[in-house]
Design a protein around this motif. Sequence first.
Motif, PDB file in Angstrom:
ATOM      1  N   UNK A   1       0.819  -1.218   0.000  1.00  0.00           N
ATOM      2  CA  UNK A   1       0.000   0.000   0.000  1.00  0.00           C
ATOM      3  C   UNK A   1       0.852   1.266   0.000  1.00  0.00           C
ATOM      4  N   UNK A   2       2.059   1.190   0.547  1.00  0.00           N
ATOM      5  CA  UNK A   2       2.933   2.372   0.549  1.00  0.00           C
ATOM      6  C   UNK A   2       3.193   2.839  -0.868  1.00  0.00           C
ATOM      7  N   UNK A   3       3.382   1.865  -1.785  1.00  0.00           N
ATOM      8  CA  UNK A   3       3.589   2.218  -3.192  1.00  0.00           C
ATOM      9  C   UNK A   3       2.266   2.554  -3.870  1.00  0.00           C
ATOM     10  N   UNK A   4       1.223   1.776  -3.564  1.00  0.00           N
ATOM     11  CA  UNK A   4      -0.073   2.011  -4.198  1.00  0.00           C
ATOM     12  C   UNK A   4      -0.654   3.370  -3.812  1.00  0.00           C
ATOM     13  N   UNK A   5      -0.360   3.807  -2.600  1.00  0.00           N
ATOM     14  CA  UNK A   5      -0.847   5.109  -2.142  1.00  0.00           C
ATOM     15  C   UNK A   5       0.096   6.241  -2.520  1.00  0.00           C
ATOM     16  N   UNK A   6       1.059   5.950  -3.385  1.00  0.00           N
ATOM     17  CA  UNK A   6       2.004   6.983  -3.806  1.00  0.00           C
ATOM     18  C   UNK A   6       1.350   8.252  -4.328  1.00  0.00           C
ATOM     19  N   UNK A   7       0.295   8.147  -5.161  1.00  0.00           N
ATOM     20  CA  UNK A   7      -0.357   9.368  -5.657  1.00  0.00           C
ATOM     21  C   UNK A   7      -0.923  10.253  -4.544  1.00  0.00           C
ATOM     22  N   UNK A   8      -1.160   9.694  -3.374  1.00  0.00           N
ATOM     23  CA  UNK A   8      -1.708  10.495  -2.271  1.00  0.00           C
ATOM     24  C   UNK A   8      -0.634  11.337  -1.595  1.00  0.00           C
ATOM     25  N   UNK A   9       0.618  11.166  -2.036  1.00  0.00           N
ATOM     26  CA  UNK A   9       1.692  11.970  -1.462  1.00  0.00           C
ATOM     27  C   UNK A   9       1.486  13.456  -1.697  1.00  0.00           C
ATOM     28  N   UNK A  10       0.823  13.802  -2.802  1.00  0.00           N
ATOM     29  CA  UNK A  10       0.431  15.182  -3.079  1.00  0.00           C
ATOM     30  C   UNK A  10      -1.098  15.189  -3.156  1.00  0.00           C
ATOM     31  N   UNK A  11      -1.771  15.282  -2.011  1.00  0.00           N
ATOM     32  CA  UNK A  11      -3.227  15.108  -1.995  1.00  0.00           C
ATOM     33  C   UNK A  11      -3.988  16.123  -2.834  1.00  0.00           C
ATOM     34  N   UNK A  12      -3.520  17.372  -2.853  1.00  0.00           N
ATOM     35  CA  UNK A  12      -4.219  18.385  -3.646  1.00  0.00           C
ATOM     36  C   UNK A  12      -4.155  18.042  -5.129  1.00  0.00           C
ATOM     37  N   UNK A  13      -2.958  17.619  -5.600  1.00  0.00           N
ATOM     38  CA  UNK A  13      -2.806  17.234  -7.002  1.00  0.00           C
ATOM     39  C   UNK A  13      -3.636  15.997  -7.315  1.00  0.00           C
ATOM     40  N   UNK A  14      -3.711  15.072  -6.366  1.00  0.00           N
ATOM     41  CA  UNK A  14      -4.496  13.856  -6.596  1.00  0.00           C
ATOM     42  C   UNK A  14      -5.975  14.205  -6.765  1.00  0.00           C
ATOM     43  N   UNK A  15      -6.477  15.106  -5.939  1.00  0.00           N
ATOM     44  CA  UNK A  15      -7.890  15.484  -6.042  1.00  0.00           C
ATOM     45  C   UNK A  15      -8.178  16.221  -7.350  1.00  0.00           C
ATOM     46  N   UNK A  16      -7.150  16.820  -7.929  1.00  0.00           N
ATOM     47  CA  UNK A  16      -7.328  17.492  -9.209  1.00  0.00           C
ATOM     48  C   UNK A  16      -7.154  16.551 -10.392  1.00  0.00           C
ATOM     49  N   UNK A  17      -6.871  15.266 -10.095  1.00  0.00           N
ATOM     50  CA  UNK A  17      -6.813  14.275 -11.161  1.00  0.00           C
ATOM     51  C   UNK A  17      -5.451  13.723 -11.457  1.00  0.00           C
TER      52      UNK A  17
END
Length: 238
Positions: free
Chosen positions: A35-51
């Motif tokens: 999950x540490x790798x799978x949740x990589x996109x959540x490292x920048x939560x604002x960018x993730x919410x923008x797609x």
Amino acid sequence: MTTTAPPRPTTADPLRRRAFAAGVFYLVTFVSIPTLALYGPLGDPAAFLLGSGSGTAVLWGALSEVVVAIACVGTAVVLFPVTRRHGETAALGFVASRTVEATLILAGVAIVLTMVGLRGDPAAAALGPVLSTGYDKVFLLSQSLAPVFNALCLGTVLYRSGLVPRVLPLLGLIGAPLLLASDVAVLFGLYDRNAPLAALLALPIAAWELGLGIYLVAKGFRGGANAPRATAGVTRPA
């Protein structure tokens, strides 16, 4: 002439199956490692919410955490009928701790799924850091602090009873205060939960849980530990 058939071993096979099931559940809890790798996109939560980043990878990570939560409860339910014979208070404490751990894991999953559901909404981007911080705190309580109490409760029972080699629960009993100290340090901001020192201090607990799972699958419980219950009411010949 009347002969009496010898008593059938009614406890050995069910006990072995119970140990095997507990070991499998313990090994399944390690499915969350990626999950540490799978949740990589959540490292920048604002960018993730923008797609930005893969939402599918995050969903797979969330699914793995759901599996871990189920396995956590599974270990407690399967082990309780055995461990209660050797310390009911500690056995109940393990069930309670595992249940709380699973509940908090699912709370963290709910936060992650909320972030996935809000993707593409520009107005939601400001919530990214808040949701990410919330997940970090829930993770600290569920998958870092709860294992401390798991190890103290179950480790005490297994060490005293001899159901497994004592080196295994000893690892948990030694690792519990180390992980607790690390969790307190993370809580007060001395270092991040993903820091190398945090991983190092969590190793004994990880070794205890992995070793216990492998032993229960391969060997089961030590039979002599349950002899008092299995032979209750039987009079030994002089």
